[in-house]
Design an enzyme around this catalytic site. Structure first.
Site, PDB file in Angstrom:
ATOM      1  N   ARG A  49      15.258  44.014  39.821  1.00 43.67           N
ATOM      2  CA  ARG A  49      16.092  43.272  40.759  1.00 43.67           C
ATOM      3  C   ARG A  49      17.183  42.555  39.964  1.00 43.67           C
ATOM      4  NH1 ARG A  49      15.036  39.232  38.573  1.00 43.67           N
ATOM      5  NH2 ARG A  49      16.742  38.188  39.656  1.00 43.67           N
ATOM      6  N   GLY A  50      18.122  41.971  40.706  1.00 46.32           N
ATOM      7  CA  GLY A  50      19.281  41.359  40.072  1.00 46.32           C
ATOM      8  C   GLY A  50      20.460  42.308  40.184  1.00 46.32           C
ATOM      9  N   ALA A  51      21.600  41.796  40.650  1.00 47.93           N
ATOM     10  CA  ALA A  51      22.731  42.667  40.964  1.00 47.93           C
ATOM     11  C   ALA A  51      23.158  43.546  39.790  1.00 47.93           C
ATOM     12  CB  ALA A  51      23.899  41.826  41.482  1.00 47.93           C
ATOM     13  N   ARG A  91      19.371  48.402  48.713  1.00 45.00           N
ATOM     14  CA  ARG A  91      19.674  46.965  48.744  1.00 45.00           C
ATOM     15  C   ARG A  91      21.133  46.793  49.181  1.00 45.00           C
ATOM     16  NH1 ARG A  91      16.549  43.491  45.642  1.00 45.00           N
ATOM     17  NH2 ARG A  91      17.327  41.923  47.097  1.00 45.00           N
ATOM     18  N   ASP A 239      25.373  38.097  44.015  1.00 50.32           N
ATOM     19  CA  ASP A 239      25.140  39.491  44.367  1.00 50.32           C
ATOM     20  C   ASP A 239      26.395  40.146  44.926  1.00 50.32           C
ATOM     21  OD1 ASP A 239      21.980  40.345  44.394  1.00 50.32           O
ATOM     22  OD2 ASP A 239      22.310  38.190  44.453  1.00 50.32           O
ATOM     23  N   ASN A 249      24.478  34.766  47.200  1.00 50.17           N
ATOM     24  CA  ASN A 249      23.453  34.633  46.167  1.00 50.17           C
ATOM     25  C   ASN A 249      22.125  34.385  46.868  1.00 50.17           C
ATOM     26  OD1 ASN A 249      22.795  34.605  43.321  1.00 50.17           O
ATOM     27  ND2 ASN A 249      22.373  32.427  43.558  1.00 50.17           N
ATOM     28  N   LYS A 250      21.070  34.284  46.089  1.00 53.00           N
ATOM     29  CA  LYS A 250      19.728  34.128  46.632  1.00 53.00           C
ATOM     30  C   LYS A 250      19.667  32.983  47.640  1.00 53.00           C
ATOM     31  CE  LYS A 250      16.865  36.242  45.832  1.00 53.00           C
ATOM     32  NZ  LYS A 250      16.400  37.454  46.560  1.00 53.00           N
TER      33      LYS A 250
END
Length: 356
Positions: A49-51, A91, A239, A249-250
């Site tokens: 995970r993580g852009a 995603r 993201d 973002n999250k």
């Protein structure tokens, strides 16, 4: 001091080796993904995970699809096209995934390889180039961010933005890593980041691993932490960033931005230019991924909320550009509007070894 580099993912020639982030911090387990189905499952379940990391594994996923078709004697180009569509759908919010897929496909068009082996070699080479560039961008972002930190900076961050979210070094945490290497002795306050605890599980693991003091707090405590104990700067990743600077973002990032505004704490987004989407005007155009209710109603297999209730579980929120002090990129600290011309200049600045 330990090298902050983490083996988040690696192309093995026949597949992709990743660290399973769902098993951290208790177990450091590595998985070999050798089918497209395994890659898509790893993305969907947040094993990776993580852009920026999604962009890299997406590019490697195309190389894997070509390798499988080559081994099976199937037509390579249709297999690659189908793989791109499957990967793109995993995603929707993280723009790096689509950016990397488009970049690799554009490379195929420009180079025009003809044989199946040449197609695979082109895909493999470009995916490895994207990975290497990500590491260089992380180093550049770390240097640009560390330059504005005071000695002993108290940094508040949200969600994981270290090597686990990238090709191995990080975005917002790359700033902390670089400041640590420079002897600035930062202290990071990491939001737990509910519902999946990427801050408590992953940020804290990376920071402790590198000997950087870290304090974990529940998300709801962050505004009170700012008021009662003092924070010098808030750093988090992105993201997707719209042309006007609105930033996805999250979930929980918007709350932090409100607290930053109330207490006049500078808030910087740390992201490579691949996380910017100059095609969309503002945050209203950013798709927000909704995730399953079980992430909220279950914990460790035990139910933590009554059955039959409604659940609101967006993976991301939007921080308005007006709440953000600056955007730290591989080309230095930027301000909107983020036109393609301005982003290209930032990329060129990194290639020349400069920041601004």
């Amino acid at each position: 001091m330990m090298n902050p580099m983490i083996p988040t993912m690696k192309w093995t020639g026949n597949g992709i080796r990743i660290i399973d982030q769902t098993r951290l911090p208790s177990d450091e387990i590595y998985l070999d993904l050798v089918t497209l189905e395994e890659v898509c499952e790893a993305i969907g379940t947040l094993r990776v995970r993580g852009a920026p990391a999604l962009g890299i594994i997406g590019a490697m996923g195309l190389a894997l699809a070509a390798r499988i078709a080559l081994n099976e004697g199937a037509d390579v180009m249709p297999a690659v096209a189908a793989a791109a569509e499957r990967l793109r759908a995993t995603r929707p919010t993280a723009v790096n995934l689509g950016w990397a897929l488009d970049r690799v496909l554009d490379r195929l068009k420009s180079e025009g390889p003809e044989s199946p082996g040449e197609i695979f070699a082109c895909l493999e080479k470009e995916s490895l180039r994207i990975h290497a560039e990500d590491l260089e961008m992380s180093r550049a972002m770390g240097r640009a961010g560390a330059a504005i930190l005071p000695s002993g900076a108290r940094i508040l961050t949200h969600c994981n933005t270290g090597g686990l979210a990238t090709g191995g070094l990080g975005t917002a945490l790359a700033v902390a890593f670089e400041a640590h290497l420079q002897g600035k002795n930062p202290h990071v306050f990491a939001d737990e980041t509910r519902p999946l605890l990427q801050g408590a599980r992953l940020n804290a693991w990376e920071l402790k691993r590198n000997g950087i003091p870290v304090t974990v707090q529940v998300d709801g405590a962050a505004p009170w932490l700012i008021k009662s104990r003092g924070i010098d700067i808030i750093l988090y990743g992105a993201d997707r960033i719209a042309r006007n600077g609105d930033t996805a973002n999250k979930i929980g990032s918007y709350m932090l931005s409100l607290a930053a505004q109330a207490h006049k704490v500078p808030l910087y987004v740390v992201a490579p230019t691949s996380s910017f989407d100059s095609k969309i005007p503002d945050g209203e155009a950013i798709p927000i991924e909704d995730r399953g209710e079980e992430e909220v109603t279950l914990w460790g297999g035990r139910r933590t909320a009554p059955e039959g209730i409604d659940v609101f579980n967006p993976a991301f929120d939007i921080t308005p550009a007006t709440h953000i002090t600056g955007w730290i990129t591989e080309g230095g600290i930027l301000q909107p509007p983020f036109t393609e011309k301005r982003l290209a200049a930032a990329r060129s600045s990194m290639m020349r070894g400069g920041t601004r």
